[in-house]
Motif scaffolding. Structure first.
Motif, PDB file in Angstrom:
ATOM      1  N   ASN A 430       0.917  -1.420   0.032  1.00 41.98           N
ATOM      2  CA  ASN A 430      -0.140   0.126   0.029  1.00 41.98           C
ATOM      3  C   ASN A 430       0.805   1.300   0.088  1.00 41.98           C
ATOM      4  OD1 ASN A 430      -2.601  -1.360   0.124  1.00 41.98           O
ATOM      5  ND2 ASN A 430      -2.294  -1.780   2.085  1.00 41.98           N
ATOM      6  N   ILE A 431       0.437   2.191  -0.828  1.00 41.82           N
ATOM      7  CA  ILE A 431       1.224   3.452  -0.718  1.00 41.82           C
ATOM      8  C   ILE A 431       0.358   4.608  -0.534  1.00 41.82           C
ATOM      9  CG2 ILE A 431       2.820   2.544  -2.733  1.00 41.82           C
ATOM     10  CD1 ILE A 431       1.148   4.193  -4.597  1.00 41.82           C
ATOM     11  N   LEU A 432       0.929   5.812  -0.329  1.00 43.82           N
ATOM     12  CA  LEU A 432       0.096   7.044   0.311  1.00 43.82           C
ATOM     13  C   LEU A 432       0.431   7.966  -0.770  1.00 43.82           C
ATOM     14  CD1 LEU A 432      -1.645   8.312   2.380  1.00 43.82           C
ATOM     15  CD2 LEU A 432       0.336   8.827   3.641  1.00 43.82           C
ATOM     16  N   THR A 433      -0.855   8.605  -1.230  1.00 45.18           N
ATOM     17  CA  THR A 433      -0.440   9.697  -2.484  1.00 45.18           C
ATOM     18  C   THR A 433      -1.461  10.857  -2.169  1.00 45.18           C
ATOM     19  OG1 THR A 433      -2.290   8.924  -4.025  1.00 45.18           O
ATOM     20  CG2 THR A 433      -0.059   8.121  -3.947  1.00 45.18           C
ATOM     21  N   GLN A 440       0.861  12.275  -5.989  1.00 51.51           N
ATOM     22  CA  GLN A 440       2.423  12.354  -5.957  1.00 51.51           C
ATOM     23  C   GLN A 440       2.682  11.692  -4.520  1.00 51.51           C
ATOM     24  OE1 GLN A 440       4.872  13.919  -7.585  1.00 51.51           O
ATOM     25  NE2 GLN A 440       3.223  14.469  -9.271  1.00 51.51           N
ATOM     26  N   LEU A 441       3.632  10.914  -4.428  1.00 54.39           N
ATOM     27  CA  LEU A 441       3.825   9.836  -3.265  1.00 54.39           C
ATOM     28  C   LEU A 441       4.173  11.060  -1.986  1.00 54.39           C
ATOM     29  CD1 LEU A 441       5.980   7.075  -4.519  1.00 54.39           C
ATOM     30  CD2 LEU A 441       4.036   6.962  -3.523  1.00 54.39           C
ATOM     31  N   LEU A 442       3.694  10.635  -0.841  1.00 54.72           N
ATOM     32  CA  LEU A 442       3.849  11.123   0.500  1.00 54.72           C
ATOM     33  C   LEU A 442       4.354  10.517   1.334  1.00 54.72           C
ATOM     34  CD1 LEU A 442       0.020  12.837   0.559  1.00 54.72           C
ATOM     35  CD2 LEU A 442       2.183  14.008  -0.079  1.00 54.72           C
ATOM     36  N   ASN A 443       4.961  11.103   2.380  1.00 58.03           N
ATOM     37  CA  ASN A 443       5.742  10.466   3.579  1.00 58.03           C
ATOM     38  C   ASN A 443       4.780  11.028   4.556  1.00 58.03           C
ATOM     39  OD1 ASN A 443       7.654   8.619   2.826  1.00 58.03           O
ATOM     40  ND2 ASN A 443       9.122   9.986   2.605  1.00 58.03           N
ATOM     41  N   LEU A 444       4.753  10.308   5.643  1.00 58.54           N
ATOM     42  CA  LEU A 444       3.666  10.841   6.796  1.00 58.54           C
ATOM     43  C   LEU A 444       4.807  10.420   8.161  1.00 58.54           C
ATOM     44  CD1 LEU A 444       1.505  11.848   8.584  1.00 58.54           C
ATOM     45  CD2 LEU A 444       0.649   9.517   8.058  1.00 58.54           C
ATOM     46  N   VAL A 445       5.194  11.436   9.087  1.00 58.45           N
ATOM     47  CA  VAL A 445       5.996  11.448  10.004  1.00 58.45           C
ATOM     48  C   VAL A 445       5.394  12.026  11.221  1.00 58.45           C
ATOM     49  CG1 VAL A 445       7.991  11.113   8.771  1.00 58.45           C
ATOM     50  CG2 VAL A 445       7.367  13.458   9.771  1.00 58.45           C
TER      51      VAL A 445
END
Length: 811
Positions: A430-433, A440-445
């Protein structure tokens, strides 16, 4: 595109009026007369269409050329009784025959080439029959049979047979060459040639195509790229013939899945940031996946490969006159398929950035772009499944048939043998966009933690769950079927037909059990510095074990049919047919019930149809009321979390199919039309959901299938050379779910096409436009999402407006 659509309509309108009407039969007539047409599908011997006690639609090569379908599914929309979903792209589409529900694909019909299956089972997971077949100029004609004798002449086909018949050479050398372009970067070439190597004895035909385009939905890469070649060689001798043939298909196609839309009363409109006609989540910026595996190494995948089958087919056909009115025909074929399947499957609807972070257990959160590292605050984010499937498939089939002709009819007896195998490997992440049509791909921190803290990040380069589902499994079938068919002519007008098929079929399979692991102690880093303990993306990685679970399932069933045809005169006939058939459990039903296969049963079908047919030189009409009842129907959609729906039901359906053609006003005006009215209902559909709650869907309308749909295509032959047409395709309201809830309604829609052609001697110029008014037409909701999300609906619309121009040379 709107300007292009308006231009196309205007050009078509001008053609209607800028020429005087001609009184000659046009060269570009849309349809040849049906009165003398001969059909072979679903019959023991070739028969005139009016003498066949079947519901069958036929399309010649010239008719297919006029329609210029963008896919095999688009062509099959012209067949009554077939509800076809075309929104998946060129391949991977779904067909529902006579109101029979399924998870999709071609589950209750068999797609054939020259009377043998494209692949024995056309509804294996991620292996829809149209993945392995393309319509090109090497097709001589299509015969599409509904219900009736389908279960006598093929396996798992109570809904019908779809038989594409290929061209063969003749004494005259003939060929067709075609060049086509379009508004979406399309370039396609088709070529077919055939003739005699030895006059009256040895004939050949060779044809194929190559095509490349960017896709109507904007992917940012070549959405479709590849082609096929098909050839045959036929030797004719005094008492028969022998034919050998070969096909090679190597094609890449993007598979389009649901996108977000907004509920607007009883209609759906575009979601903010998403073009409903041209947008897609399958986009170049998220096309690459490269993740470490718990067992070592990396798993890499490229979305640009899409659905990529490599198909090799080698076959032969032999017919011999044994004398004394006996003859034998044997057809044999070996098919080998290696397919890589990569697609983006939405995991539910978009969520606000805050909602998604809360669902991940975060009160402090920060989103950033994977591509640049820039911190962003997206209004909506989307979790997407990056699904990768590899399949290795093969099928050896042989159909041996003996025929005896006598004064009043004929008897056919045969033995059908098919061995097939399919091995598949799944690796899903699974990817987050961003929730936009150029995602666009997202990072979450968690910004309250340091980058070295445990659980600091919920992603790894945009991946939220790495290899969250692995599946390694195999299924194989060994089919051994005897069949008998009798045709008897009581008089020149009255005939009877009866058939029986005994199936002794064996299915086997296995699955590899899995465990979970993570990369915390692997020594790998997420960014060159920090270990995988700083992210949760790897916490539930699947790992294949060394434990196998095997299963076995046998089929011992009889199918039969009885029919009568009364030919009132040369142009009118009526018929009636009863048929009983079955469909073996599908692949996912076996997998879901691997420890309790007694819960899985073949789908039993009973069908009754009566029909009236009128064929003349200028007018055809077929009206066919039908009734069907099914038992033990299984529902096996795979959800976005990797689990599967596992329900069983019975269904009934009353309906009427209408098909016709008219040539009026001294051949100036032509119209083809077909339509279906039906009322498919669930019966005895009760049970328990996965969460323990109970359900009762009895008497609800079957999901995803409209009660009313039709297609009409009028054309005007302005002169002998000029022709213009408009097509209208109406698809009625449906329910996405078995519960028929208001938040799962799929609205009705009407799609229009238009085009024109000019015949200059042996050269044909044509322009064809599809969905010219940019209709938002929904053919499927999101069967992988179990709950709606407020006012947002996940659904799969048809493609936006597009136009194609072609030049065809016959020589």
């Amino acid at each position: 595109m709107k300007k292009k659509s308006i231009f196309l309509i205007a050009a078509t309108a001008v053609l209607y009026f800028n020429k005087a009407y001609a009184q000659e039969t046009p060269q570009d007539s849309v349809k040849v007369s049906s009165i003398d047409q001969v059909v072979i599908t679903g019959n023991s011997n070739p028969k005139k269409k009016i003498e066949s006690s079947t519901a069958i639609s036929t399309f010649s090569a010239k008719e297919i050329q006029k329609q210029n379908p963008i896919s095999a599914a688009a062509l099959l929309q012209r067949v009554p009784g077939f509800a076809v979903e075309t929104s998946g792209g060129e391949v991977g589409n779904n067909l529902f025959a006579r109101g029979i529900p399924s998870a999709g694909a071609y589950e209750f019909v068999q797609v054939q080439e020259d009377g043998l299956p494209v692949f024995e089972d056309g509804a294996l997971q991620f292996a829809n029959a149209d993945n392995f077949f393309r319509v090109d100029n090497s097709v001589s004609r299509l015969e599409a049979l509904r219900g009736g004798s389908g279960s006598i002449y093929a396996n798992n086909s109570p809904g019908g047979l779809i038989n594409f018949i290929t061209k063969e050479g003749t004494n005259d050398f003939k060929g067709t060459a075609k060049l086509e372009t379009g508004t979406y970067g399309l370039i396609r070439t088709d070529l077919n040639v055939g003739g005699a190597l030895v006059k009256d004895k040895l004939f050949f035909n060779i044809g194929g195509f190559y095509r490349s385009d960017d896709g109507i939905r904007k992917t940012g890469f070549k959405a479709n790229n590849g082609g096929q070649i098909r050839m045959n060689l036929k030797y004719v001798f005094d008492k028969g013939y022998v034919k050998v043939y070969y096909k090679k298909l190597d094609d890449r196609n993007t598979f389009f899945l649901p996108i977000p839309l907004m509920q607007d009363g009883d209609k759906l409109k575009g979601f903010n940031g998403f073009d409903p006609n041209y947008g897609t989540y399958s986009y170049r910026a998220i096309s690459q996946l490269n993740i470490p595996q718990a067992g070592g190494g990396f798993f890499s995948r490229n979305l640009e490969d899409g659905i990529h089958p490599k198909v090799d087919v080698l076959g032969a056909e032999f017919k011999y006159d044994l004398g004394g009115n006996f003859s034998v025909i044997n057809k044999t074929r070996y098919t080998n398929i290696n397919m890589n399947y990569t697609g983006i499957f939405p995991a539910g609807a978009p969520q606000t950035g805050a909602e998604f972070a809360k669902g991940m257990g975060m009160t402090n959160y920060q989103y950033s772009m994977v591509s640049s590292g820039a911190v962003v605050n997206p209004e909506y984010v989307q979790k997407l499944g990056f699904w990768a499937i590899d399949k290795q498939m093969n099928n050896f089939v042989n159909d041996l048939q003996f025929n005896y002709k006598f004064d009043k009819g004929n008897v056919t007896a045969g033995f059908y043998k098919s061995n097939w195998k399919s091995h598949q490997y799944w690796n899903w992440s699974n990817i987050l966009t961003t929730a936009t049509d150029r995602p666009q791909l997202l990072n979450l921190v968690d910004p309250s933690l340091s980058p070295s803290s445990i659980g600091y990040s919920k992603t790894y380069n945009g991946v939220t769950e790495m290899s969250t589902l692995l599946r390694d499994s195999q299924i194989q079938g060994s089919l051994n079927d005897l069949y008998l068919n009798v045709d008897y002519n009581v008089t020149d007008a009255l005939s009877f037909n009866g058939g029986i098929r005994y199936s002794r079929d064996y299915y086997r399979g296995y699955k590899v059990n899995t465990t979970t692991a993570n990369l915390n102690n692997s020594g790998l880093t997420v960014d060159g510095t920090h270990g995988f303990d700083t992210t949760t993306a790897d916490d539930k990685m699947n790992v294949l074990g060394n434990q196998f679970t095997y299963w076995y399932y046998d089929i011992n069933k009889v199918s039969y049919t009885l029919a009568s045809n009364y030919k009132i005169n040369r142009e009118n006939a009526v018929y009636a047919r009863f048929s009983h058939g079955f469909r073996s459990p599908n692949e996912e039903a076996y997998y879901n019930n691997i420890g309790k296969l007694d819960a899985v049963k073949p789908v039993l079908t009973n069908q009754l149809e009566v029909g009236y047919k009128y064929y003349s030189r200028t007018f055809d009409i077929a009206v066919i009321p039908f009734y069907s009842a099914l038992k033990n129907l299984s529902f096996t959609d795979v959800y976005s979390d990797g689990t599967s729906e596992n329900k069983f039901a019975n269904t009934t359906n009353f309906g009427v199919e209408i098909e016709g053609y008219a040539r009026l006003f001294n051949n100036i005006f032509e119209v083809t039309f077909n339509g279906t009215i039906q009322n498919p209902k669930y019966k005895d559909f009760t049970g328990r959901n996965a969460d323990g709650t109970t359900f009762d869907y009895s008497d609800n309308t079957v999901r995803r299938i409209p009660k009313f749909y039709f297609n009409i295509a009028p054309a005007v032959n302005i002169t002998k050379e000029w022709r213009a047409y408009v097509s209208m395709n109406y698809y009625g309201k449906r329910f996405q779910n078995e519960g028929n809830t208001d938040d799962n309604i799929l609205p009705s829609f009407t799609e229009f096409g238009a085009g024109m052609s000019y015949q200059l001697g042996k050269i044909r110029f044509a322009v064809d436009g599809t969905n010219i008014f940019n209709t938002i037409g929904i053919t499927e909701g999101d069967p992988r999402s179990q709950t709606p999300a407020g006012n947002i609906r996940m659904a799969r619309p048809i493609m936006g407006a597009a136009a194609r121009a072609s030049i065809t040379l016959d020589f």
